[in-house]
Scaffold this motif. Structure first.
Motif, short mmCIF file in Angstrom:
data_model
loop_
_atom_site.label_atom_id
_atom_site.label_comp_id
_atom_site.label_asym_id
_atom_site.label_seq_id
_atom_site.Cartn_x
_atom_site.Cartn_y
_atom_site.Cartn_z
N UNK A 93 0.67 -1.29 -0.14
CA UNK A 93 0.05 0.10 0.08
C UNK A 93 0.91 1.34 0.00
N UNK A 94 1.78 1.28 0.58
CA UNK A 94 2.80 2.27 0.93
C UNK A 94 3.31 2.94 -0.47
N UNK A 95 3.59 1.80 -1.15
CA UNK A 95 4.25 1.96 -2.76
C UNK A 95 3.11 2.65 -3.54
N UNK A 96 2.00 2.13 -3.50
CA UNK A 96 0.70 2.85 -4.32
C UNK A 96 0.42 4.13 -3.90
N UNK A 97 0.56 4.51 -2.41
CA UNK A 97 0.30 5.96 -1.91
C UNK A 97 1.34 6.68 -2.72
N UNK A 98 2.79 6.26 -2.79
CA UNK A 98 3.48 7.05 -3.12
C UNK A 98 3.54 7.27 -4.68
N UNK A 99 2.83 6.19 -5.30
CA UNK A 99 2.79 6.62 -6.70
C UNK A 99 1.77 7.66 -7.03
N UNK A 100 0.72 7.59 -6.28
CA UNK A 100 -0.31 8.86 -6.19
C UNK A 100 0.23 10.16 -5.92
N UNK A 101 1.18 10.40 -4.94
CA UNK A 101 1.81 11.23 -4.33
C UNK A 101 2.55 11.94 -5.45
N UNK A 118 -6.12 -7.83 -7.21
CA UNK A 118 -5.94 -6.92 -6.25
C UNK A 118 -4.80 -5.97 -6.56
N UNK A 119 -5.07 -4.84 -6.28
CA UNK A 119 -3.68 -3.86 -6.39
C UNK A 119 -3.01 -3.96 -4.94
N UNK A 120 -3.67 -3.87 -3.77
CA UNK A 120 -2.65 -3.91 -2.76
C UNK A 120 -2.80 -5.36 -1.75
N UNK A 121 -1.79 -5.73 -1.39
CA UNK A 121 -1.94 -7.10 -0.88
C UNK A 121 -2.35 -7.05 0.91
N UNK A 122 -3.02 -6.21 1.12
CA UNK A 122 -3.39 -5.89 2.43
C UNK A 122 -4.98 -5.89 2.71
N UNK A 123 -5.48 -6.44 3.75
CA UNK A 123 -6.74 -6.23 4.07
C UNK A 123 -7.43 -4.72 4.27
N UNK A 124 -8.49 -4.73 3.89
CA UNK A 124 -9.02 -3.38 4.44
C UNK A 124 -9.78 -3.48 5.59
N UNK A 125 -9.86 -2.41 6.54
CA UNK A 125 -10.52 -2.54 7.86
C UNK A 125 -11.81 -1.75 7.59
N UNK A 126 -13.04 -2.09 7.94
CA UNK A 126 -14.21 -1.32 8.11
C UNK A 126 -14.15 -0.23 9.25
N UNK A 127 -14.08 1.05 8.93
CA UNK A 127 -13.85 2.06 9.87
C UNK A 127 -15.14 2.81 9.56
N UNK A 128 -15.53 3.91 10.76
CA UNK A 128 -16.79 4.79 10.64
C UNK A 128 -16.56 5.53 9.59
N UNK A 129 -15.61 6.06 9.17
CA UNK A 129 -15.61 6.95 7.76
C UNK A 129 -15.27 6.34 6.50
N UNK A 130 -15.39 5.00 6.61
CA UNK A 130 -15.00 4.25 5.29
C UNK A 130 -13.65 3.17 5.38
N UNK A 131 -13.65 2.70 4.26
CA UNK A 131 -12.50 1.57 4.57
C UNK A 131 -11.18 2.14 4.59
#
Length: 99
Positions: free
Chosen positions: A9-17, A51-64
């Protein structure tokens, strides 16, 4: 068919940044980066079944939420993300920059 290995996920975030920086966009915050990765992940799952990321999403109050992105962005509580994320290497206990 070739199976793609999910990205960190950190690599995908850096690509967006990086892309935002190239396009002159400077308002990426911790919520926006979570949503961008989630939308990319969902789109890719729907169109290719991979899948793009190899980490599971958590369901939090404001979204995944991806935990790794949440903890990486904690140092930017209400501000825009101003630099790339680095990554901790457990082998030599060092931090490695994106670029």
């Amino acid at each position: 068919m070739r199976v793609k290995v999910p990205h960190k996920p950190i690599h995908v975030a850096n690509a967006f940044l990086w892309k935002a920086n190239q396009d002159g966009v400077c308002d990426i915050d911790k919520l926006k980066i979570q949503k961008l990765i989630y939308c990319l992940h969902g789109w890719t799952l729907a169109t290719s079944g991979e899948p793009v990321v190899g980490e599971l999403y958590q369901a939090w109050p404001y979204g995944p939420v991806l935990d790794s992105i949440y903890y990486a962005t904690k140092r930017f509580p209400h501000n825009h993300i101003t630099h790339f994320f680095d990554e901790f290497d457990p082998v030599d206990e060092s931090r490695k920059a994106f670029m």
